[in-house]
Design an enzyme around this catalytic site. Structure first.
Site, mmCIF file in Angstrom:
data_model
loop_
_atom_site.group_PDB
_atom_site.id
_atom_site.type_symbol
_atom_site.label_atom_id
_atom_site.label_comp_id
_atom_site.label_asym_id
_atom_site.label_seq_id
_atom_site.Cartn_x
_atom_site.Cartn_y
_atom_site.Cartn_z
ATOM 1 N N ALA A 1 0.867 -1.180 0.000
ATOM 2 C CA ALA A 1 0.000 0.000 0.000
ATOM 3 C C ALA A 1 0.902 1.228 0.000
ATOM 4 O O ALA A 1 0.759 2.126 0.821
ATOM 5 C CB ALA A 1 -0.911 -0.005 1.218
ATOM 6 N N CYS B 1 -4.264 1.326 -10.043
ATOM 7 C CA CYS B 1 -3.741 1.075 -8.689
ATOM 8 C C CYS B 1 -4.896 0.776 -7.731
ATOM 9 O O CYS B 1 -5.827 1.571 -7.618
ATOM 10 C CB CYS B 1 -2.954 2.280 -8.188
ATOM 11 S SG CYS B 1 -2.338 2.030 -6.520
#
Ligand code: FMN
Length: 306
Positions: free
Chosen positions: A69, A129
């Site tokens: 992340a 993403c």
């Protein structure tokens, strides 16, 4: 045995390319990869302004790969220009792909215009993403009409070839790829990370990533990525940068047979270091010799033949 690849008119000495994100945009470290055998490189996705990304911890390993992340951190496109120039100077023979992102369509188009003036061979549009939804909403590549609109808008301002980077987290990736092709994409990069996923610490009884969720890459992604590349190859005529869990020669061959012309390599860099490029290319050469192929292009998409 010819393993060089002409991709959208650009010559790659071999099919391996560093996937976006692993080595930032630092010219010297990207050039170090080609010194270690990579055919070409992709820079980390750049936005207009600097982005801090998500708080740590941002990257975890698990037995099947990685979960991250990072959150598209970076210094912003203007500050990165000298890194592309540095790369060019250090690795003049190996193509570089500039990856771009944007918080909205206006920013994406502006960043694309700037990247088009940099010494990159082609652009990759990061529409996929999976760990910045809270900030930017659903990834563009999860919706055919958003993919068409964004690709068309960028096509109008960019003269270099563009590859649209797709998400595995969709019910019909072939449809999204077709939409991107019709909107002017020259290539498809398949795929970005899957998920998002989560890992929990049983002692703390909390998700381990500070962002709680992150994109899954590496070996766990490979069979999904192979199927995505297969579906994209079936749907479009433009070439594919096959990406997702390529760790060894066998994985690379599966991706080529599914329809990939170039091979994006990311997580393997962390588990197998720089040796992975040469190891993969040597294995492809061995296979070609054993099976009687002389040019790597003869292998692309062969899994589709009955
Ligand atoms: C730490 C990390 C950072 C990444 N950053 C980017 C990025 O900036 N832009 C992008 O398009 N993909 C990014 N990705 C996705 C990779 O480029 C690639 O699509 C994905 O990891 C699957 O390939 P792999 O299994 O070989 O790692 C990132 C992945 C990781 C693990």
């Amino acid at each position: 045995m010819n393993v060089s690849v002409n991709f959208c008119g650009i010559d790659f000495p071999n099919p391996t390319v560093i996937a976006s994100g692993y080595l930032g945009v630092t010219g010297a470290s990207l050039a170090n990869c080609v010194r270690n055998g990579a055919g070409g490189v992709t820079g980390k996705t750049l936005f207009m302004d600097p982005r801090p990304g998500h708080p740590n911890p941002t990257i975890l390993t698990f037995p099947g790969g990685l979960i991250n992340a990072v959150g598209l951190c970076g210094e912003g496109i203007r500050k990165a220009k000298h890194e592309f120039e540095k790369y060019r100077e250090l690795a003049p023979e190996n193509p570089i792909i500039g990856s771009i992102g944007g918080k909205n369509l206006k920013e994406l188009v502006e960043v694309a215009e700037i990247m088009n003036t940099y010494p990159v061979d082609m652009l990759e549009l990061n529409f996929s993403c999976p760990n910045v939804d809270d900030e930017m909403g659903r990834p563009i590549a999860c919706d055919p009409s958003m993919t068409a609109e964004a690709t068309k808008a960028i096509r109008k301002v960019v003269t270099k070839p563009i590859s649209v980077k797709l998400s595995p987290n969709v019910p019909n990736i072939g449809l999204i790829a077709k939409t991107a092709e019709a909107a002017g994409a020259d290539a498809i990069t398949a795929v970005n990370t899957m998920g998002p996923g989560m890992l929990i610490d049983p002692k703390l009884r909390r998700p381990i990533l500070a962002n709680k969720v992150g994109g899954v890459s590496g070996q766990a992604l490979k069979p999904i990525a192979v199927r995505c590349v297969y579906d994209v190859y079936k749907a479009v005529q433009i070439p594919i940068i096959a990406t997702g869990g390529i760790t060894n020669g066998r994985d690379a061959l599966e991706m080529i047979l599914a329809g990939g012309s170039l091979l994006g390599i990311g997580s393997a860099l962390l588990s197998h270091d720089m040796a992975c490029f040469t190891m993969i290319v040597d294995k492809i050469r061995d296979y070609m010799k054993e099976e009687g192929f002389t040019d790597i292009s003869e292998l692309v998409g062969l899994a589709h033949e009955i």
